[in-house]
Design an enzyme around this catalytic site. Structure first.
Site, PDB file in Angstrom:
ATOM      1  N   GLU A 162      18.396 -29.292  -3.664  1.00 22.99           N
ATOM      2  CA  GLU A 162      18.730 -30.484  -2.882  1.00 22.99           C
ATOM      3  C   GLU A 162      17.483 -31.122  -2.286  1.00 22.99           C
ATOM      4  OE1 GLU A 162      21.692 -29.449  -0.010  1.00 22.99           O
ATOM      5  OE2 GLU A 162      23.309 -29.505  -1.476  1.00 22.99           O
ATOM      6  N   GLU A 186      22.625 -19.846  -2.540  1.00 17.82           N
ATOM      7  CA  GLU A 186      22.548 -20.850  -1.463  1.00 17.82           C
ATOM      8  C   GLU A 186      21.113 -21.318  -1.250  1.00 17.82           C
ATOM      9  OE1 GLU A 186      23.890 -23.589   0.609  1.00 17.82           O
ATOM     10  OE2 GLU A 186      25.458 -22.094   0.355  1.00 17.82           O
TER      11      GLU A 186
END
Length: 135
Positions: free
Chosen positions: A85, A78
């Site tokens: 991102e 994560e």
């Protein structure tokens, strides 16, 4: 006089300060991700539940190791996804198919790791929960 290959007495504390700063940056990164990524809150809640269940069921050492590795791997996936991102958003603020693919693949890595962690959880906790629910 010190040998040319030996570190100077002043250098060693500087190296320790740099290492300590590196840990500080890492903790700052985890904190920033926790403040901005809702998915990490889900993983945090799941971590609390898994640790509580592990304590309630009295897991064996190898089971704790498997759970810790699974939880850590999901968190790592994560965090890497969040970093990817952020970089993609920086270099490609407008939509681009390759930017979208990079984000999708990074999110897919989190999904795969979360499913693997779920399997670990079912293998370790499943029989115990089943025994509690059974006749």
């Amino acid at each position: 006089m010190a040998e040319p290959n030996e570190p100077s007495p002043r250098r060693f504390p500087a190296v320790l300060r740099q290492r300590a700063a590196s840990f500080g940056y890492a903790f700052r990164g985890v904190g920033a991700a926790l403040r901005t990524e809702i998915h990490l809150w889900f993983h945090a809640a799941a971590t609390v539940v898994v640790v509580a269940l592990g304590l309630c069921f009295g897991l064996a050492r190898w089971e704790w190791a498997a759970v810790a590795l699974a939880v850590g791997a999901v968190w790592c996936a994560e965090l890497v996804n969040t970093a990817i991102e952020a970089v993609v958003n920086l270099v490609s603020p407008d939509y681009h198919p390759l930017a979208g693919r990079a984000k999708d693949v990074a999110a897919g890595a989190v999904l795969v790791m979360a499913l693997a962690a779920l399997v670990v959880g079912l293998l370790i906790f499943g029989p115990r929960v089943w025994a509690l629910l059974g006749p």
